[in-house]
Scaffold this motif. Structure first.
Motif, PDB file in Angstrom:
ATOM      1  N   MET A  17       0.796  -1.194   0.025  1.00 22.23           N
ATOM      2  CA  MET A  17      -0.031  -0.081  -0.099  1.00 22.23           C
ATOM      3  C   MET A  17       0.867   1.445   0.035  1.00 22.23           C
ATOM      4  SD  MET A  17      -3.026  -0.991  -0.448  1.00 22.23           S
ATOM      5  CE  MET A  17      -3.632   0.693  -0.305  1.00 22.23           C
ATOM      6  N   GLU A  41       2.104  -5.456  -9.797  1.00 19.66           N
ATOM      7  CA  GLU A  41       1.274  -5.172  -8.410  1.00 19.66           C
ATOM      8  C   GLU A  41       0.529  -6.288  -7.891  1.00 19.66           C
ATOM      9  OE1 GLU A  41       0.458  -0.922  -8.144  1.00 19.66           O
ATOM     10  OE2 GLU A  41       2.033  -0.648  -9.814  1.00 19.66           O
ATOM     11  N   PRO A  42       0.238  -6.289  -6.669  1.00 17.52           N
ATOM     12  CA  PRO A  42      -0.656  -7.669  -6.351  1.00 17.52           C
ATOM     13  C   PRO A  42      -2.050  -7.594  -6.999  1.00 17.52           C
ATOM     14  CG  PRO A  42      -0.141  -6.211  -4.665  1.00 17.52           C
ATOM     15  CD  PRO A  42       0.784  -5.563  -5.718  1.00 17.52           C
ATOM     16  N   TRP A  43      -2.826  -6.492  -7.101  1.00 13.57           N
ATOM     17  CA  TRP A  43      -4.161  -6.273  -7.571  1.00 13.57           C
ATOM     18  C   TRP A  43      -4.087  -6.784  -8.936  1.00 13.57           C
ATOM     19  CZ3 TRP A  43      -2.466  -3.244  -3.990  1.00 13.57           C
ATOM     20  CH2 TRP A  43      -1.412  -2.149  -4.278  1.00 13.57           C
ATOM     21  N   TYR A  44      -3.207  -7.222  -9.596  1.00 18.64           N
ATOM     22  CA  TYR A  44      -3.135  -7.733 -11.067  1.00 18.64           C
ATOM     23  C   TYR A  44      -2.794  -9.458 -11.106  1.00 18.64           C
ATOM     24  CZ  TYR A  44      -3.074  -3.159 -12.601  1.00 18.64           C
ATOM     25  OH  TYR A  44      -3.311  -1.951 -12.950  1.00 18.64           O
ATOM     26  N   ARG A  46      -4.482 -12.106  -9.856  1.00 15.52           N
ATOM     27  CA  ARG A  46      -5.456 -13.032 -10.275  1.00 15.52           C
ATOM     28  C   ARG A  46      -5.838 -13.002 -11.772  1.00 15.52           C
ATOM     29  NH1 ARG A  46      -9.848 -10.243 -11.489  1.00 15.52           N
ATOM     30  NH2 ARG A  46     -10.139  -8.135 -10.973  1.00 15.52           N
ATOM     31  N   GLU A  55      -9.798  -4.813 -17.470  1.00 15.04           N
ATOM     32  CA  GLU A  55      -9.501  -5.686 -16.233  1.00 15.04           C
ATOM     33  C   GLU A  55      -7.932  -5.005 -15.894  1.00 15.04           C
ATOM     34  OE1 GLU A  55     -11.248 -10.081 -16.854  1.00 15.04           O
ATOM     35  OE2 GLU A  55      -9.471  -9.675 -18.167  1.00 15.04           O
ATOM     36  N   TYR A  58      -5.933   0.198 -13.421  1.00 18.16           N
ATOM     37  CA  TYR A  58      -5.590   0.482 -12.298  1.00 18.16           C
ATOM     38  C   TYR A  58      -6.833   0.833 -11.418  1.00 18.16           C
ATOM     39  CZ  TYR A  58      -2.334   2.116  -8.528  1.00 18.16           C
ATOM     40  OH  TYR A  58      -1.633   2.144  -7.285  1.00 18.16           O
ATOM     41  N   PRO A  59      -7.207   0.194 -10.225  1.00 16.57           N
ATOM     42  CA  PRO A  59      -8.351   0.454  -9.611  1.00 16.57           C
ATOM     43  C   PRO A  59      -8.274   2.065  -9.275  1.00 16.57           C
ATOM     44  CG  PRO A  59      -7.193  -1.459  -8.780  1.00 16.57           C
ATOM     45  CD  PRO A  59      -6.199  -0.658  -9.668  1.00 16.57           C
ATOM     46  N   LEU A  62      -7.413   3.036  -5.731  1.00 22.32           N
ATOM     47  CA  LEU A  62      -5.637   3.048  -5.194  1.00 22.32           C
ATOM     48  C   LEU A  62      -5.470   4.440  -6.127  1.00 22.32           C
ATOM     49  CD1 LEU A  62      -4.870  -0.693  -6.111  1.00 22.32           C
ATOM     50  CD2 LEU A  62      -4.952   0.433  -4.064  1.00 22.32           C
TER      51      LEU A  62
END
Length: 169
Positions: A17, A41-44, A46, A55, A58-59, A62
């Motif tokens: 974070m 980055e960890p959000w990718y 999955r 998809e 970037y969220p 964030l």
């Protein structure tokens, strides 16, 4: 300028974070900071090999978090030594707009400016750009410094749910 080491020293955030890589300009009431977005980055994690552009975006939350961390660096500088033992809290946000998606490979440049300060509360405005193109605008964000207690470890109960002989928990 503040290097990545300086950012780590100034903010309490850590992987995954800590979302500001470095500060490229720090003026008396404004800051420009950089966040490089990478596919590692960890959000990718999955996403499979055929992830769509949407998809990979970037969220939004964030992007806001990254911008507020940049504003937080400015807030800490403006508050100076007066924040010892205090925690920085972000309050309300208003007039937030998203203008285009940020994708892995983009370098986001955050701009935050102090709009007003009253005692231990500051109001910032600004936005973010990628290659000079707006991606985020922030009308107002409130930041306040409040007394913080030293975090203390919580010892887990070795027998959760057990009833003592006196009938209490």
């Amino acid at each position: 300028m503040i290097t990545s080491e300086g950012v780590r020293a100034a903010l309490p955030h850590r992987y995954p974070m800590l979302l500001v890589d470095r500060v490229i300009e720090l003026g008396p009431d404004a800051i420009r900071a950089i966040k490089a977005v990478t596919v590692n980055e960890p959000w990718y994690a999955r996403l499979g090999p055929r992830a769509t552009r949407e998809e990979l975006a970037y969220p939004d939350f964030l992007l806001i978090e990254s911008w507020t961390q940049a504003a937080g660096l400015l807030a800490k500088r403006l508050a100076g030594d007066g924040v010892g033992g205090q925690v920085m809290l972000f309050g309300s946000m208003s007039d937030v707009g998203f203008h285009r998606r940020v994708l892995p490979g983009d370098t986001v440049e955050h701009h935050a400016r102090l709009e007003r300060a009253v005692n231990d509360t500051m109001i910032f405005e600004g936005g973010s750009r990628v290659d000079g193109e707006p991606v985020l605008s922030v009308g107002r964000v409130t930041v306040a410094f409040r007394p913080g207690e030293r975090p203390r470890a919580v010892t887990p109960d070795p027998h959760p749910g057990a009833v003592s002989r006196t009938g209490g928990r």
